[in-house]
Design a protein around this motif. Sequence first.
Motif, PDB file in Angstrom:
ATOM      1  N   ALA A   1     -25.010  66.485 -52.205  1.00 16.81           N
ATOM      2  CA  ALA A   1     -24.479  65.535 -51.072  1.00 16.81           C
ATOM      3  C   ALA A   1     -24.034  64.444 -52.091  1.00 16.81           C
ATOM      4  O   ALA A   1     -24.259  64.051 -53.223  1.00 16.81           O
ATOM      5  CB  ALA A   1     -25.622  65.034 -50.271  1.00 16.81           C
ATOM      6  N   LEU A   2     -22.996  63.829 -51.707  1.00 18.54           N
ATOM      7  CA  LEU A   2     -22.402  62.541 -52.248  1.00 18.54           C
ATOM      8  C   LEU A   2     -22.394  61.317 -51.372  1.00 18.54           C
ATOM      9  O   LEU A   2     -22.377  61.631 -50.145  1.00 18.54           O
ATOM     10  CB  LEU A   2     -20.888  63.196 -52.501  1.00 18.54           C
ATOM     11  CG  LEU A   2     -20.798  64.351 -53.439  1.00 18.54           C
ATOM     12  CD1 LEU A   2     -19.176  64.583 -53.640  1.00 18.54           C
ATOM     13  CD2 LEU A   2     -21.471  64.032 -54.908  1.00 18.54           C
ATOM     14  N   ALA A   3     -22.289  60.316 -51.920  1.00 22.67           N
ATOM     15  CA  ALA A   3     -22.206  58.818 -51.122  1.00 22.67           C
ATOM     16  C   ALA A   3     -21.324  58.187 -51.941  1.00 22.67           C
ATOM     17  O   ALA A   3     -21.107  58.331 -53.236  1.00 22.67           O
ATOM     18  CB  ALA A   3     -23.541  58.347 -50.858  1.00 22.67           C
ATOM     19  N   CYS A   4     -20.891  56.998 -51.235  1.00 26.58           N
ATOM     20  CA  CYS A   4     -20.074  56.050 -51.949  1.00 26.58           C
ATOM     21  C   CYS A   4     -20.847  55.189 -52.801  1.00 26.58           C
ATOM     22  O   CYS A   4     -22.183  54.809 -52.484  1.00 26.58           O
ATOM     23  CB  CYS A   4     -19.544  55.010 -50.834  1.00 26.58           C
ATOM     24  SG  CYS A   4     -18.679  53.748 -51.324  1.00 26.58           S
ATOM     25  N   ASP A   5     -20.530  54.966 -54.241  1.00 28.24           N
ATOM     26  CA  ASP A   5     -21.421  54.170 -54.892  1.00 28.24           C
ATOM     27  C   ASP A   5     -21.441  52.893 -54.859  1.00 28.24           C
ATOM     28  O   ASP A   5     -22.202  51.902 -55.560  1.00 28.24           O
ATOM     29  CB  ASP A   5     -20.814  54.465 -56.538  1.00 28.24           C
ATOM     30  CG  ASP A   5     -19.480  54.123 -56.717  1.00 28.24           C
ATOM     31  OD1 ASP A   5     -18.777  53.546 -55.825  1.00 28.24           O
ATOM     32  OD2 ASP A   5     -19.054  54.158 -57.939  1.00 28.24           O
ATOM     33  N   ARG A   6     -20.596  52.381 -53.699  1.00 24.91           N
ATOM     34  CA  ARG A   6     -20.656  50.667 -53.522  1.00 24.91           C
ATOM     35  C   ARG A   6     -21.578  50.458 -52.494  1.00 24.91           C
ATOM     36  O   ARG A   6     -22.384  49.680 -52.344  1.00 24.91           O
ATOM     37  CB  ARG A   6     -19.155  50.448 -53.389  1.00 24.91           C
ATOM     38  CG  ARG A   6     -19.034  48.795 -53.164  1.00 24.91           C
ATOM     39  CD  ARG A   6     -17.887  48.255 -52.656  1.00 24.91           C
ATOM     40  NE  ARG A   6     -16.639  48.738 -53.585  1.00 24.91           N
ATOM     41  CZ  ARG A   6     -15.522  48.396 -53.614  1.00 24.91           C
ATOM     42  NH1 ARG A   6     -15.161  47.830 -52.412  1.00 24.91           N
ATOM     43  NH2 ARG A   6     -14.669  48.745 -54.618  1.00 24.91           N
ATOM     44  N   CYS A   7     -21.327  51.200 -51.242  1.00 23.50           N
ATOM     45  CA  CYS A   7     -22.064  50.870 -50.037  1.00 23.50           C
ATOM     46  C   CYS A   7     -23.044  51.819 -49.780  1.00 23.50           C
ATOM     47  O   CYS A   7     -23.699  51.965 -48.534  1.00 23.50           O
ATOM     48  CB  CYS A   7     -20.968  50.682 -48.641  1.00 23.50           C
ATOM     49  SG  CYS A   7     -20.153  52.265 -48.184  1.00 23.50           S
TER      50      CYS A   7
ATOM     51  N   LEU B   1     -17.858  57.797 -56.345  1.00 21.66           N
ATOM     52  CA  LEU B   1     -18.900  58.679 -55.674  1.00 21.66           C
ATOM     53  C   LEU B   1     -20.191  58.793 -56.439  1.00 21.66           C
ATOM     54  O   LEU B   1     -20.088  58.656 -57.766  1.00 21.66           O
ATOM     55  CB  LEU B   1     -18.289  59.948 -55.504  1.00 21.66           C
ATOM     56  CG  LEU B   1     -17.121  60.143 -54.298  1.00 21.66           C
ATOM     57  CD1 LEU B   1     -16.780  61.522 -54.334  1.00 21.66           C
ATOM     58  CD2 LEU B   1     -17.575  60.026 -53.078  1.00 21.66           C
ATOM     59  N   ARG B   2     -21.227  58.588 -55.972  1.00 16.96           N
ATOM     60  CA  ARG B   2     -22.368  58.902 -56.658  1.00 16.96           C
ATOM     61  C   ARG B   2     -23.256  60.331 -55.735  1.00 16.96           C
ATOM     62  O   ARG B   2     -22.920  60.517 -54.668  1.00 16.96           O
ATOM     63  CB  ARG B   2     -23.520  57.805 -56.607  1.00 16.96           C
ATOM     64  CG  ARG B   2     -23.802  57.483 -55.072  1.00 16.96           C
ATOM     65  CD  ARG B   2     -24.622  56.297 -55.036  1.00 16.96           C
ATOM     66  NE  ARG B   2     -25.765  56.129 -55.895  1.00 16.96           N
ATOM     67  CZ  ARG B   2     -27.098  56.352 -55.396  1.00 16.96           C
ATOM     68  NH1 ARG B   2     -27.202  56.765 -54.044  1.00 16.96           N
ATOM     69  NH2 ARG B   2     -27.995  56.484 -56.133  1.00 16.96           N
ATOM     70  N   ALA B   3     -24.326  60.983 -56.422  1.00 18.11           N
ATOM     71  CA  ALA B   3     -24.968  62.026 -55.998  1.00 18.11           C
ATOM     72  C   ALA B   3     -26.345  61.679 -55.697  1.00 18.11           C
ATOM     73  O   ALA B   3     -27.096  61.595 -56.556  1.00 18.11           O
ATOM     74  CB  ALA B   3     -24.868  63.068 -56.943  1.00 18.11           C
ATOM     75  N   PRO B   4     -26.701  61.283 -54.411  1.00 15.57           N
ATOM     76  CA  PRO B   4     -28.407  60.981 -54.245  1.00 15.57           C
ATOM     77  C   PRO B   4     -29.083  62.056 -54.196  1.00 15.57           C
ATOM     78  O   PRO B   4     -30.248  61.961 -54.502  1.00 15.57           O
ATOM     79  CB  PRO B   4     -28.189  60.311 -52.728  1.00 15.57           C
ATOM     80  CG  PRO B   4     -26.893  60.849 -52.133  1.00 15.57           C
ATOM     81  CD  PRO B   4     -26.062  61.199 -53.209  1.00 15.57           C
ATOM     82  N   VAL B   5     -28.403  63.397 -54.000  1.00 14.51           N
ATOM     83  CA  VAL B   5     -29.547  64.546 -53.873  1.00 14.51           C
ATOM     84  C   VAL B   5     -28.918  65.440 -55.111  1.00 14.51           C
ATOM     85  O   VAL B   5     -27.663  66.160 -54.897  1.00 14.51           O
ATOM     86  CB  VAL B   5     -29.375  65.261 -52.422  1.00 14.51           C
ATOM     87  CG1 VAL B   5     -30.149  66.313 -52.655  1.00 14.51           C
ATOM     88  CG2 VAL B   5     -29.834  64.172 -51.532  1.00 14.51           C
TER      89      VAL B   5
END
Length: 690
Positions: free
Chosen positions: A425-431, A475-479
Motif C-alpha cells: 500500500a502507498l500513501a502521500c508522504d505529506r498528508c 509516496l511512502r509505504a505504510p505497509v
Amino acid sequence: MTQRRPEADPHPEAQPELVPGMVRATVRQAREEAAAKARATRARKAADAPISEVDPVARVLVDVALAHLDRTFDYAVPAAMADDAVPGARVKVRFAGHDADGFVLARGTETDHTGRLTPLRRVVSPEPVLTPAVAALVGDVAERYAGVRSDVLRLAVPPRHAATEKRPSPEPPSEPVPPPDPAGWDGYPQGPAFLRHLGEGHRPRAVWAAAPGDDWPALLAGAAAATLAGGRGAVLCVPDGKDVVRVDAALTAALGPGRHVALTAESGPAARYRDFLAVSRGAVRVVVGTRAAAFAPVADLGLVAIWDDGDDLFAEPRAPYPHTREVLLLRAEREGCAALVGGFARTVEAAGLLRTGWAREIAAPRERLRAAVTTAVAGATEHDLARDPHAHAARVPRQVHELLRAALADGPVLVQTPRAGYALALACDRCREPARCGTCAGPLAVTSPTTPPACRWCGTPASPWACPHCGGRGLRAPVLGEARTGEELGRALPGVRVRTSAGDHVAATVDATPQVVVATPGAEPVAEGGYAAVVLLDTHLLLGRDDLRATEEALRRWSNAVGLVRPGGRALAVGDPAHPALQALVRWDQPGHAEREAHERAAARLPPATRLATVTGEPGAVDDALVLLAPPADVDVLGPVALGDGEERVVLRTPRARGAALSHALGELQRLRASRKLDAVRVQVDPATV
C-alpha cells in the motif's frame, strides 16, 4: 439411344432434404433407443438372476448429496456378487432411474421394504475401504455439522485407483516394535506418566503446552511409538505438508521404516490410495497427515493427536465444513482411545477441554520456560525520542538492529512480518492519505524495487502521481511485505545473507550459518539447531484484524515463530508492550491468555461458550429457512444481515449444552428443504469466522 433425364418433382416439399443437423438427431435418437433397450435387457437379466441365500439384503449408502435421501437403502444381493459385496465395498446401484455409486454398510437377511428388492448392479471393488468404525464416525460428523454423509465420505475415503488396488500392500516389518524413547517428554512432569498409560493400553487425554525450542515432531513420534508398543494404532494430524515431512522423518527415526504412512493430497492419486490401502488392510497402524488423515481407518486405534489445532488449515472449506479437532475428539469418544491436543499456543477450545475435566494438562515448569527463551517487547525509549522525535513510529527500532548484530554472531536469525510482497500500500508522504489510482480509484502498490507504482485493481501505472488532497508528489509505504523488509535489512547489515520465505517460495529448512531469514507467518523455515533469535515485526497488523479470534490468532503465530528458537535464545516483538497478547508472549503464558479469552467470550455469549450456526443464501431462501426451521428452546436468531452479491446471512446462537439439538434441527431443515426442492442455503455449524 439417348438416356432420358428424370423429371423434376413438382412437390419438392414432399421429399425434404436431410440436413446435417437432422442426420445427427436421427443418429442420436437411434443410439438412445439402443442404450435404453440394452438397459432394459440388463435389468431383466438382473431381475431373473438368482439371489444369494446367505445375507441376501445389502444396506447401501448411496452417494447422493440430498439431505432427505441421507439414509441406507436395501438392495438384493445376486448370488454371483455374494462374495464380493462385503461391508465397506464400493457398488453400483440403480437409484431414481440412474446408476449411482454407493457403499455397502451391512448385509442382512431381513428388510423393511414391502415389495421386491432391486438387485445390485455390480460390485465396483470388493476392497472394504469403509470400515464400520469410520462409517460410524462419518455419521457422527454429519450429525454434528448438519450435513449429509455422502459429503463426509468424500473427505474420508479417497478416490479409487484400480491399478494400485490390484497390488498387495507390503507386509509389516517382522521385527518387534522398538521401545519408545522417553527423551523430551521427561522435560514435562506429566510426560512420563502419559507415555506409560499409552503403552499400557489406557486412554489418557491431554492438552499439551509445548515449551519453546522443543522438537515437537520427535515428541509426537514418541507418543505414537508408545501407543504402537502397546499394540494399538495412532493418527497424528498436523496443519500442512511441511509439518507432515517433519513428523514423517521423526516417525521413521522412532519406529523404523515401514511402520507408518503419510496421507496428504500432494502425494498424488496413486500414492495416496496405496498408503490408504496399507492402513485399511492393517499393514500399517500409524498415520500422519493433514485434515483427511483424521478419518484414516487405523485398526484398534489407541491415540488421536493434533498439533497446533488453532491453524485455520484444519477448517475444511467443503461441506459440511468440519474442523479436524472436532473430528478427532468425536473419534476419541466413539472408539475409546487416547487424545492429545498440542501446540506452542492454546486455543480457547483446548482450554475448555481442561476446564470441563475432559483432559489433563501437560506443561513444562516455569523455571524451564524462563530458561528456554528470553522475550521482550521493543518500543521507542526516551533516548531514542530525544535523538529523533519520530522514533515512536519507527518500524524497525534500534533494539532490533542491536539484537540482530548480537545474535548473528551465534547463528541464524528469524524475522517474522505479517505481509508478503513488496510495498502493498502507498500513501502521500505529506498528508498520509492513501494513494489511489486516477483511473479506477484502486489502491496503488509497488511489486518490486524496479517497477513503478501501479494500481492493484486495473494495473495502470501511476507515474507521475500527485495527491488530490494536498498536491504532494512523494509516496511512502505504510505497509511493507517480506521482500521490502529483506531489502531494508540487507542494506542495514552489509555482508550478511538475507533470505525470504513467503507465498509460493517457502523454504522448509535453513542451515546453521549466520543469516537473516525474513518469513511470513506459517512460512518460517526450520533452522538447523534452532534460531539464535527471533524478531516479530508489525504486530499491530495481526492484532488489527476484524475477527473474533484476532488476538488468539496473533498470539498463535508469534508463539510458533518463537518456538523455533534454540534453547537459551532471545525473542523481540515490536509493538505495544501493554497489549495483553504481547504480555502473554513475554511471560510465555498462552494458557492464561486462553482462559481470559474464554471468560470474556462467555460473558459476551460467544463461542465456545455457545454454539453458533449460520444460514446463508438469497433473501427469499433465507426467509423460507427461518419459516421452516423448528429451533429448540434457547436459540437466538440474529439477523438477517446483507452480505452483498444478493445474499443474506442469519446467525443462530444457543448455549453449548444445547448445541446437539441445534445441529439436529438444522439437519431436519436441510432434509425438509431438499424434499420440497426449495432454493439451497449454506448451513455452517461453528464457522471459523462469523
